[in-house]
Design a protein around this motif. Structure first.
Motif, PDB file in Angstrom:
ATOM      1  N   UNK A  79       0.811  -1.218   0.000  1.00 28.59           N
ATOM      2  CA  UNK A  79       0.000   0.000   0.000  1.00 28.59           C
ATOM      3  C   UNK A  79       0.846   1.269   0.000  1.00 28.59           C
ATOM      4  N   UNK A  80       2.147   1.125   0.063  1.00 29.99           N
ATOM      5  CA  UNK A  80       3.051   2.277   0.087  1.00 29.99           C
ATOM      6  C   UNK A  80       4.124   2.071  -0.973  1.00 29.99           C
ATOM      7  N   UNK A  81       4.805   3.137  -1.371  1.00 27.93           N
ATOM      8  CA  UNK A  81       5.884   2.966  -2.344  1.00 27.93           C
ATOM      9  C   UNK A  81       6.942   1.995  -1.827  1.00 27.93           C
ATOM     10  N   UNK A  82       7.649   1.311  -2.710  1.00 26.74           N
ATOM     11  CA  UNK A  82       8.684   0.373  -2.277  1.00 26.74           C
ATOM     12  C   UNK A  82       9.711   1.049  -1.365  1.00 26.74           C
ATOM     13  N   UNK A  83      10.183   0.291  -0.390  1.00 26.60           N
ATOM     14  CA  UNK A  83      11.198   0.824   0.514  1.00 26.60           C
ATOM     15  C   UNK A  83      12.523   0.956  -0.224  1.00 26.60           C
ATOM     16  N   UNK A  84      13.262   2.026   0.042  1.00 27.72           N
ATOM     17  CA  UNK A  84      14.514   2.223  -0.691  1.00 27.72           C
ATOM     18  C   UNK A  84      15.541   1.126  -0.455  1.00 27.72           C
TER      19      UNK A  84
END
Length: 273
Positions: free
Chosen positions: A152-157
């Motif tokens: 539900x959130x952008x991919x973690x760096x």
């Protein structure tokens, strides 16, 4: 009698252990020496509660080959209020803290309500994002919900790892498709763990980590005893057989993966306590 002394495979990294638990903490020097004798060059000690996280940072500080991860375990997610999460975020800024967690979802025991676990996982996800550190996940009987929260959130760096992976091959493929690593513990050596071994077979070589989760989950042939980092060598040997690989080569590959993923420094030529 089965062997009690692990084989030696230089290059090993135990990516998940709890060194502040007895009996390891009762004689930490001897614990670390046995690990070194088995070829374990670096270890990541997990502080997984509001109380243990600061102790974890203090414990690893004097040892060049020990590192920490800090977070609040899903069992204790009910205590993950704003103040506790702020403490975790502050501790995670320490240079020797190489990851955020363990966090996640555990619907097997449900020691904290599922809603509290979900909120804590989402909060740890954002701490990892803000600090640019990888996320260490504890997922048990909850893979679909965990994948949804993280999706539900952008991919973690810096991505994440499912520690002590116990899911099905299909669940392994879902995590791998999203860029996560899988870490295998002594459970993979248990006689009834055929599905887990199938997951280990399909895991790409550059996405596989090894761990003990000590003092829990001692592998065959020391199952039933308190676990310790040296025993990751037994798990390495077993999984190498499962994957049709040389155990010394798997030790080096898994260790290389761990150093790249957690951004560990190059180890000393011979790890010593």
């Amino acid at each position: 009698m089965p062997p009690s002394r692990p084989p030696r495979f230089p290059g090993l990294v135990d990516t998940h252990c709890h060194l502040d638990y007895p009996p390891m903490i009762d004689d930490l020097g001897a614990t670390l020496q046995r690990a070194a004798d088995a070829g374990v060059e670096q270890m990541i000690h997990i502080g997984c509660s509001r109380a243990s996280a600061p102790r974890a940072v203090a414990l690893v500080a004097p040892y060049p080959h020990l590192f920490a991860a800090v977070g609040i375990h899903p069992h204790d997610a009910s205590e993950a209020d704003d103040a506790a999460l702020a403490e975790i975020a502050a501790l995670a800024q320490d240079a020797k803290v190489v990851a955020v967690g363990e966090t996640g979802l555990d619907y097997h025991y449900n020691r904290s309500p599922p809603d509290a676990q979900k909120r804590a996982l989402a909060a740890h996800r954002e701490i990892a994002r803000e600090l640019g550190k990888p996320l260490v996940l504890h997922i048990r009987d909850a893979h679909a919900d965990a994948l949804a929260i993280l999706g539900d959130a952008p991919p973690l760096p810096r991505g994440g790892v499912v520690h002590c992976f116990t899911g099905t091959p299909a669940e392994a493929e879902q995590w791998l498709a999203r860029g996560y690593l899988l870490s295998f513990s002594g459970i993979a050596t248990f006689p009834q763990a055929d599905g887990l071994r199938d997951a280990a077979r399909l895991c790409p070589a550059d996405r596989l980590l090894l761990e003990t989760d000590a003092p829990y989950l001692a592998p065959v042939p020391v199952r039933g005893r308190k676990n310790e980092p040296a025993n990751v060598a037994f798990t390495c040997a077993h999984l190498a057989g499962v994957r049709g690989e040389d155990p010394a080569g798997l030790a080096v590959q898994a260790g290389t993966n761990a150093r790249a993923f957690f951004r560990l420094p190059a180890p000393a030529a011979a790890a010593s306590p």
